[in-house]
Design a protein around this motif. Structure first.
Motif, PDB file in Angstrom:
ATOM      1  N   LEU A 123       0.866  -1.187   0.000  1.00 55.96           N
ATOM      2  CA  LEU A 123       0.000   0.000   0.000  1.00 55.96           C
ATOM      3  C   LEU A 123       0.895   1.226   0.000  1.00 55.96           C
ATOM      4  O   LEU A 123       1.875   1.289   0.735  1.00 55.96           O
ATOM      5  N   VAL A 135      -2.276   5.343   0.753  1.00 56.87           N
ATOM      6  CA  VAL A 135      -3.697   4.995   0.671  1.00 56.87           C
ATOM      7  C   VAL A 135      -4.524   5.867   1.615  1.00 56.87           C
ATOM      8  O   VAL A 135      -4.260   5.930   2.816  1.00 56.87           O
ATOM      9  N   PHE A 186      -2.629   0.318  -4.356  1.00 57.67           N
ATOM     10  CA  PHE A 186      -2.697  -0.987  -3.694  1.00 57.67           C
ATOM     11  C   PHE A 186      -2.214  -2.022  -4.701  1.00 57.67           C
ATOM     12  O   PHE A 186      -2.894  -2.304  -5.680  1.00 57.67           O
TER      13      PHE A 186
END
Ligand SMILES: Nc1ncnc2c1ncn2[C@@H]1O[C@H](COP(=O)(O)OP(=O)(O)OP(=O)(O)O)[C@@H](O)[C@H]1O
Ligand SMILES: [Mg+2]
Length: 246
Positions: A16, A19, A74
């Motif tokens: 990630l 995010v 992601f």
């Protein structure tokens, strides 16, 4: 995954970057995630901790493809999940991910076996193959002899085992568990943690688990601490019974 997509040999299983997640609109807008950076290595056993409201479930739901980030990246095995549409995300979830919730989320009028068969039914497997795979999953969680019991005829710990069997029946790469022991007493909780440890070590499933309890987090190899919608710090642990690498 899509043909021609780039495979990055040493990339983490999950990555990630920046995010964010914003809920609501206008004056009621709330930013639950403020720029989460997190790498998860294949085969790790990760405990996610942090105060209530710090963004743990929001992150798990994004990782489980149950929800999407507002912004950020992601990557799953180097593939951009945030760019996938709903159907593609559902496929990814069915093929690679298993999800376990605090409240078990079993169908109440349905036997343990039929509950565990569900993901295979969605996938379109034949009845015989479904039965065999579901029985094997129930065996793995120690409930082979309880296959015809409905959730009401099972203890909380047994219900969570059925939920875990349902999550692993498709042989996922990753098992995501959001407070899997939240509704269980400490003895039952330890049994669930031993089961997750076994699935991690024997079956090689990458486990990510949210917990508020340090005793449960002690089973993990990595502990990720959330605070105010961000990863505050990451702890690497040595786990009992594992060789310490140089
Ligand atoms: N669907 C939603 N709509 C609006 N706000 C939400 C929604 N889901 C979560 N939130 C808010 O986002 C923040 C983070 O929630 P999240 O569920 O990720 O926290 P958590 O760390 O899992 O907390 P807990 O330990 O209580 O489960 C909270 O302030 C919560 O109120
Ligand atoms: Mg939560």
């Amino acid at each position: 995954m899509a043909a021609g997509a780039v495979q990055v040999a040493d990339a983490p299983l999950i990555c990630l970057r920046g995010v964010t997640k914003t809920y609501g609109e206008g004056a009621t807008q709330f930013q639950a995630l403020k720029g989460v950076d997190l790498d998860i290595a294949a085969g790790d056993f990760v405990a996610v901790m942090g105060p209530s409201g710090s963004g743990k479930s929001t992150t798990m739901n994004i990782l489980g493809c149950l929800d999407v980030p507002s912004a950020g990246t992601f990557l799953f095995r180097g593939h951009h999940v945030e760019a996938l549409d709903r159907d593609q995300r559902a496929l990814l979830r069915r093929k690679y991910l298993g999800f376990v919730f605090q409240g078990f989320n079993l169908l109440s009028r349905t036997s343990a076996l039929e509950n565990v068969e569900l993901p295979l039914l969605y996938r379109g497997d034949e009845k015989k193959a479904r039965r065999e795979a579901a029985m094997a999953a129930l065996d793995k969680v120690g409930l082979k002899d309880w296959w015809d019991h409905t959730p009401a005829e099972l203890s909380g710990g047994q219900q969570q085992r059925v939920a875990i069997a349902r999550a692993i029946v498709t042989s996922p790469d990753v098992l995501l568990a959001d407070e899997p022991t939240g509704n269980l007493d400490s003895e039952r909780s330890v049994e669930i943690m031993e089961l997750l440890t076994d699935l991690n070590r024997a079956a090689g499933i990458t486990v990510l688990m949210v917990t508020h309890e340090p005793d449960m987090a002690a089973f993990a190899r990595t502990v990720v601490h959330f605070k105010d919608g961000l990863v505050e710090r990451i702890e690497a642990r040595h786990v009992q019974g594992e060789a310490v690498s140089a």
